[in-house]
Write an enzyme that holds these catalytic residues in place. Sequence first.
Site: not given
Length: 552
Positions: A307, A329, A371, A416, A426, A430, A434, A437, A441, A454
């Site tokens: 955990r 993330k 990026e 960021k 997000e 936020r 993206n 993206h 993606h 990527h």
Amino acid sequence: MRHVFLIGLSGSGKSTVGRILAQRLERPLLDVDALIEQEYGERIPAIFARHGEAHFRSLEARILAQAIQQPVDAIIVTGGGIVVRPENRSLMAQSGVRVFLHVDPQVSLTRLQAQHAREQQQGQVLEIRPLLSGVDPLANLQQMLMARDAWYREAEYICFTQEKPAEQVALEIMTMLGESPSFAHVPPITRPVHVGTGYDAVVDWGGLVRLADYLKQLQLPPRVFIVTDSNIHNLYIPTLLPQLTAAGFEPQVYTIPAGEGSKSQQQLFALYDWLLEQHAERREALVALGGGVVGDLVGFVAATYLRGVPLIQIPTSLLAQVDSAIGGKTGINHPRGKNLIGAFYHPRLVLADPSTLLSLPARSRIEGWAEIVKYGIILDAELFDLLEAHANALRDFSQPPVALLCRIIARCIDIKVKVIEEDEREQGQRAILNYGHTFAHALENASGYGEWLHGEAVSLGMVVAAELAWEAGLFEQQDLMRQNRLLAALGLPIAYTGTVHAQDILAAMQLDKKVVGKRVRWIMPRQIGKVEITTMPDELVERVITTFMGEK
């Protein structure tokens, strides 16, 4: 004595890199083969032909023993076969550090043949090198590397020279050795991140060699569990482990296959199994050493094992340093989409060492600029201007502008961090991170995670998004052209070439995390430095994507 011995196959660039190192570090340069020729009065091929290899190896061992008596620490360039004799390997290990210049045999052969041709054009009397004789010189080199590889890999440092100019290889070695006086004036840049319990994101050129110091500041237990990939392992683990051990840590290492395919349930459970076998405890840290794949996967393991255990992110790619290692993330891919399974989980430290970029192949480094351009488009017109002004130097990297590079990476981290501090999970602002993206993606998913890196996919995604915004009357054409020119100047793709169909992209986009009420929310540029989140007409999206992919 701390001589630096350059070892590796003939044609690996030892002589050229040695000259650069000697000049930069102001050390004498000794070339064992040149010293043999000077003393014997004959070229190496002639000595081989006249007296045989056994005689030459004895001569080589004697000259090496003389060379290390040099009273000043020297750069010593060795012949490809210096490692054959155990006494030579032992002597080098006792007298300094060895750097293995790793080269593909085909590249080595091409260089040797080019050198032979240059000598011929200059009218030199040529002896046929043993390596170039025979019906299949490539097979000779391949067999030679196979026979010597284990001896070469005894070296304290391994430098992969593929696709790198000699200047860059020399800079990488200088950084490995911690002897980079020209970089000493670049102090670490620390950005506190005020989310969760808080942590620091540090940009520190050469900081990887100081990892033990950073870990001590966190007051972690001595056992640390380092996860890296098969590309990064040979670059840094052989030198990192002794450093950590000397500082009182007990490093354990797990290596995953390099590539996007490792962000999988299979690798996730393999890591759980490893930690359980090691009886890893809740206070003991996981260290993610690698690019975005390693960071995302290991971050998810850290979030879920027991955990939650301490996580240290050490991103080694430009893309990870400015983006994926920052913000918490974590996750793995699902066969139906990228990053669909994961968690928000913040590290205890992010240590971005830009010197690790020296070890990357050009394509892997260049993808990261996508990026960074993204940050300029969404929030920072001044950063965009800075990239435009220095695009050639940033792309070339044979003599990287170290201070500028550290400044750019730190600036991207700051951008960021400001966004995630306002919207950690997000739920709103936020999402602008993206930009590009949505298409990226979908393309990665539809092409099977491998055809496009990527950052390359993000570059194409930004081209598509800007075209959508222009056709919708949201974005000026001159700004669209500026964006695309900068992407191209940094070496990124701006036109699609591939086998994926537009309908595959449109279907994959429906699994995007920004879909609300079955409508894709697009990040649309309004001007350089400003974007908005909005839906777009389906007909316009389909037309733009179909045209972009070369379909009617």
